[in-house]
Design a protein around this motif. Structure first.
Motif, PDB file in Angstrom:
ATOM      1  N   ALA A 399      30.692  38.095  32.525  1.00  0.00           N
ATOM      2  CA  ALA A 399      31.240  39.049  31.559  1.00  0.00           C
ATOM      3  C   ALA A 399      31.412  40.434  32.183  1.00  0.00           C
ATOM      4  N   LEU A 400      30.482  40.857  33.008  1.00  0.00           N
ATOM      5  CA  LEU A 400      30.593  42.164  33.649  1.00  0.00           C
ATOM      6  C   LEU A 400      31.727  42.201  34.672  1.00  0.00           C
ATOM      7  N   HIS A 401      31.942  41.104  35.387  1.00  0.00           N
ATOM      8  CA  HIS A 401      33.028  41.066  36.371  1.00  0.00           C
ATOM      9  C   HIS A 401      34.383  40.890  35.700  1.00  0.00           C
ATOM     10  N   ALA A 402      34.394  40.276  34.521  1.00  0.00           N
ATOM     11  CA  ALA A 402      35.678  40.088  33.852  1.00  0.00           C
ATOM     12  C   ALA A 402      36.281  41.409  33.410  1.00  0.00           C
ATOM     13  N   ARG A 403      35.443  42.354  33.095  1.00  0.00           N
ATOM     14  CA  ARG A 403      35.928  43.658  32.667  1.00  0.00           C
ATOM     15  C   ARG A 403      35.017  44.730  33.272  1.00  0.00           C
ATOM     16  N   PRO A 404      35.189  45.017  34.540  1.00  0.00           N
ATOM     17  CA  PRO A 404      34.280  45.951  35.214  1.00  0.00           C
ATOM     18  C   PRO A 404      34.397  47.352  34.633  1.00  0.00           C
ATOM     19  N   PRO A 405      33.261  48.055  34.517  1.00  0.00           N
ATOM     20  CA  PRO A 405      33.301  49.417  33.976  1.00  0.00           C
ATOM     21  C   PRO A 405      33.877  50.402  34.983  1.00  0.00           C
ATOM     22  N   ALA A 406      34.060  51.630  34.539  1.00  0.00           N
ATOM     23  CA  ALA A 406      34.583  52.666  35.415  1.00  0.00           C
ATOM     24  C   ALA A 406      33.590  52.967  36.538  1.00  0.00           C
ATOM     25  N   ARG A 407      34.089  53.658  37.551  1.00  0.00           N
ATOM     26  CA  ARG A 407      33.258  53.915  38.724  1.00  0.00           C
ATOM     27  C   ARG A 407      32.079  54.819  38.392  1.00  0.00           C
ATOM     28  N   TRP A 408      32.292  55.834  37.565  1.00  0.00           N
ATOM     29  CA  TRP A 408      31.194  56.736  37.239  1.00  0.00           C
ATOM     30  C   TRP A 408      30.136  56.044  36.394  1.00  0.00           C
ATOM     31  N   VAL A 409      30.556  55.050  35.583  1.00  0.00           N
ATOM     32  CA  VAL A 409      29.592  54.290  34.804  1.00  0.00           C
ATOM     33  C   VAL A 409      28.711  53.455  35.725  1.00  0.00           C
ATOM     34  N   ARG A 410      29.311  52.824  36.732  1.00  0.00           N
ATOM     35  CA  ARG A 410      28.520  52.052  37.675  1.00  0.00           C
ATOM     36  C   ARG A 410      27.604  52.940  38.508  1.00  0.00           C
ATOM     37  N   LEU A 411      28.026  54.160  38.777  1.00  0.00           N
ATOM     38  CA  LEU A 411      27.188  55.076  39.540  1.00  0.00           C
ATOM     39  C   LEU A 411      25.971  55.517  38.734  1.00  0.00           C
ATOM     40  N   VAL A 412      26.167  55.790  37.461  1.00  0.00           N
ATOM     41  CA  VAL A 412      25.071  56.257  36.625  1.00  0.00           C
ATOM     42  C   VAL A 412      24.210  55.089  36.143  1.00  0.00           C
ATOM     43  N   TRP A 413      24.851  53.971  35.829  1.00  0.00           N
ATOM     44  CA  TRP A 413      24.129  52.854  35.219  1.00  0.00           C
ATOM     45  C   TRP A 413      23.645  51.869  36.274  1.00  0.00           C
ATOM     46  N   ALA A 414      24.462  50.950  36.671  1.00  0.00           N
ATOM     47  CA  ALA A 414      24.065  49.966  37.671  1.00  0.00           C
ATOM     48  C   ALA A 414      25.312  49.300  38.232  1.00  0.00           C
ATOM     49  N   PRO A 415      25.287  48.888  39.505  1.00  0.00           N
ATOM     50  CA  PRO A 415      26.437  48.181  40.068  1.00  0.00           C
ATOM     51  C   PRO A 415      26.572  46.788  39.468  1.00  0.00           C
ATOM     52  N   LEU A 416      27.709  46.175  39.718  1.00  0.00           N
ATOM     53  CA  LEU A 416      27.952  44.840  39.184  1.00  0.00           C
ATOM     54  C   LEU A 416      27.062  43.827  39.888  1.00  0.00           C
ATOM     55  N   PRO A 417      26.470  42.902  39.156  1.00  0.00           N
ATOM     56  CA  PRO A 417      25.645  41.869  39.794  1.00  0.00           C
ATOM     57  C   PRO A 417      26.520  40.850  40.497  1.00  0.00           C
ATOM     58  N   PRO A 418      25.949  40.064  41.399  1.00  0.00           N
ATOM     59  CA  PRO A 418      26.751  39.040  42.079  1.00  0.00           C
ATOM     60  C   PRO A 418      27.127  37.923  41.129  1.00  0.00           C
ATOM     61  N   LEU A 419      28.306  37.385  41.344  1.00  0.00           N
ATOM     62  CA  LEU A 419      28.752  36.254  40.537  1.00  0.00           C
ATOM     63  C   LEU A 419      27.951  35.015  40.895  1.00  0.00           C
ATOM     64  N   PRO A 420      27.667  34.142  39.924  1.00  0.00           N
ATOM     65  CA  PRO A 420      26.948  32.904  40.241  1.00  0.00           C
ATOM     66  C   PRO A 420      27.796  31.996  41.104  1.00  0.00           C
ATOM     67  N   GLY A 421      27.130  31.098  41.843  1.00  0.00           N
ATOM     68  CA  GLY A 421      27.837  30.180  42.729  1.00  0.00           C
ATOM     69  C   GLY A 421      28.702  29.216  41.959  1.00  0.00           C
ATOM     70  N   ARG A 422      29.671  28.665  42.642  1.00  0.00           N
ATOM     71  CA  ARG A 422      30.589  27.728  42.000  1.00  0.00           C
ATOM     72  C   ARG A 422      29.861  26.448  41.626  1.00  0.00           C
ATOM     73  N   ARG A 423      30.212  25.951  40.482  1.00  0.00           N
ATOM     74  CA  ARG A 423      29.600  24.727  39.985  1.00  0.00           C
ATOM     75  C   ARG A 423      30.157  23.525  40.737  1.00  0.00           C
ATOM     76  N   ARG A 424      29.248  22.637  41.140  1.00  0.00           N
ATOM     77  CA  ARG A 424      29.669  21.432  41.846  1.00  0.00           C
ATOM     78  C   ARG A 424      30.454  20.504  40.918  1.00  0.00           C
ATOM     79  N   ALA A 425      31.463  19.848  41.477  1.00  0.00           N
ATOM     80  CA  ALA A 425      32.294  18.936  40.682  1.00  0.00           C
ATOM     81  C   ALA A 425      31.515  17.684  40.322  1.00  0.00           C
ATOM     82  N   LYS A 426      31.645  17.268  39.067  1.00  0.00           N
ATOM     83  CA  LYS A 426      30.971  16.058  38.619  1.00  0.00           C
ATOM     84  C   LYS A 426      31.724  14.820  39.105  1.00  0.00           C
ATOM     85  N   ALA A 427      31.127  13.644  38.859  1.00  0.00           N
ATOM     86  CA  ALA A 427      31.734  12.401  39.335  1.00  0.00           C
ATOM     87  C   ALA A 427      33.063  12.142  38.652  1.00  0.00           C
ATOM     88  N   GLY A 428      33.103  12.423  37.345  1.00  0.00           N
ATOM     89  CA  GLY A 428      34.349  12.218  36.622  1.00  0.00           C
ATOM     90  C   GLY A 428      35.439  13.152  37.073  1.00  0.00           C
TER      91      GLY A 428
END
Length: 465
Positions: A399-428
């Motif tokens: 959600a944070l990466h989908a709509r990243p905040p402004a640069r000053w917001v990230r400077l005052v608040w916190a940088p964007l966290p890393p995105l989770p790893g890609r989900r492995r494909a199932k058998a189907g």
């Protein structure tokens, strides 16, 4: 309930629950510290806000620590664990050495360095090494258990190096302060529970813990903590007063005076309290009114309703911490979040239980609310770590990466966290995978489930050849 469930299903619900519960507890704490100390400070020095100003300064330092910790990634916390543990053990050794030197040789200080029970004075700096030890044990213990992984089923993996270091911390902390050692015990229990340790390990640790607590209670007669060789065992007296309390008329200052005054404060408050600032027992009747027994002041001034609000906020904090531990994917984050939650909520339960009479008195402060500088700073730093983990939840990170905040917001608040790893494909999904255009005519390029025209011929040995 549907609306509440919808709010809790939002990606950043853990983060905002953590901020709101912690912020309200901090605001209540500053208000009650001012209420409990204003009259005394005005009578002593003519400044009713002396203690409040000092506590507010530590609150600002703690907010800065919160801001710094929520910006740190998990690998930084893992790297900091070992140095923080080493510094805390060194400070605890220095504190106990100074206490022993004062008890045996009568030397009260070594230049600008001296000890005052749980506090270590290094010139103008005053701190509690046991508070730093709590946070250091969270980081170091979570890192050690996360590295061991599935090997935790073996006793020798728990015995080295976790149990020796934990035992050393228990001895160094419990010799001076049994209540803080119980907080460390709650932290370790939460850490091992989140790791999935077997129940027989908990049973063995329970037996060892009870024997250790009994030994620490016994050594109070030899001068441990605030005890004295010429006085009665104060730790044993607290236990006996809890098990078999005498009538209130027989309680004196050295016996069950604190317990009885806390009951009087709760009774005087009733359901809705006497009003903010209108407590009467805080005027030199209730010992440590701004610290260990500040919950009794809340009960007298705000009544059952105010106490219920405080308990509800700690319940929200407990739910949020366990929610973060359940949702994060990294084992270190999961273990550290569970251990920090067990520490903060366990300490609150020990303090509130002692004030209302459900547990023996141990003398631990109420997190976020009691007066105390180093405890408040370390506690807010631990909450900052939990906030960093809350932002790293998979849904929150997307959600944070989908709509990243402004640069000053990230400077005052916190940088964007890393995105989770890609989900492995199932058998189907693998069976429905798209075949490259240049290999669509090749039978080997089709998925296994799509090779329907292929016929096996020959024996098994011929096919292997």
């Amino acid at each position: 309930m549907a609306a509440l469930r919808g709010l809790l299903d939002r990606p950043l619900a853990s983060y905002y629950l953590l901020l709101s519960s912690t912020g309200l507890l901090l605001l209540i704490g500053l208000t009650m510290v001012f209420s409990a100390t204003s009259v005394r400070d005005y009578a002593a020095g003519g400044d009713a806000t002396a203690t409040l100003t000092k506590q507010a300064i530590f609150a600002v330092v703690g907010i800065v620590a919160f801001w710094a910790c929520q910006r740190l990634p998990a690998r930084t916390f893992r790297v900091v664990g070992w140095p923080a543990l080493g510094v805390s053990v060194a400070l605890l050794l220095l504190l106990n050495a100074l206490m022993a030197l004062e008890s045996l040789a009568g030397v009260e200080r070594l230049g600008p360095v001296y000890a005052d029970l749980n506090w270590l004075h290094l010139g103008p700096i005053q701190l509690q090494p046991s508070e730093l030890a709590k946070f250091a044990l969270v980081l170091w213990g979570a890192d050690v258990i996360a590295r061991k992984g599935a090997k935790l089923g073996w006793w020798r993996e728990l015995a080295t190096p976790l149990f020796p270091i934990v035992g050393l911390l228990f001895v160094l902390v419990g010799y001076n302060d049994l209540g803080t050692m119980l907080c460390l015990l709650a932290l370790v229990v939460g850490l091992l529970w989140a790791a999935g340790v077997r129940l027989r390990v908990f049973a063995t640790l329970t037996v060892i813990g009870l024997l250790g607590i009994g030994l620490l209670v016994a050594v109070a007669s030899l001068g441990a903590g605030s005890g004295s060789k010429d006085a009665d065992n104060y730790r044993l007296a607290r236990l006996t007063m809890f098990i078999d309390p005498p009538p209130p008329a027989q309680c004196k200052l050295d016996d069950c005076f604190q317990m009885v005054q806390a009951r009087y404060a709760i009774e005087n408050g009733g359901w809705f309290g006497t009003g903010l600032g209108k407590s009467s027992l805080k005027w030199e009747w209730l010992p440590a009114a701004e610290n260990d027994f500040i919950f009794a002041v809340i009960a007298e001034e705000l009544g059952v309703v105010g106490c219920g609000v405080v308990v509800a906020l700690f319940a929200v904090l407990a739910y949020t911490g366990l929610r973060i531990a359940r949702r994060v994917a990294d084992p270190f984050r999961r273990l550290a979040a569970a251990a920090a939650t067990a520490w903060l909520v366990g300490q609150a339960m020990i303090n509130i239980g002692g004030v209302v009479g459900l547990l023996p008195l141990t003398g631990v402060p109420l997190p976020f609310i009691s007066d105390g500088g180093s405890a408040l700073v370390v506690t807010l730093a631990a909450v900052g770590m939990l906030a960093s983990f809350a932002r790293a939840e998979p849904d929150a990170a997307r959600a944070l990466h989908a709509r990243p905040p402004a640069r000053w917001v990230r400077l005052v608040w916190a940088p964007l966290p890393p995105l989770p790893g890609r989900r492995r494909a199932k058998a189907g999904e693998a069976a429905r995978a798209r075949v490259p255009r240049e290999r669509r005519g090749d039978d080997q390029a089709a998925p296994r489930g799509a090779r329907r025209d292929r016929v096996r011929r020959g024996s098994a040995d011929e096919r292997r050849r």
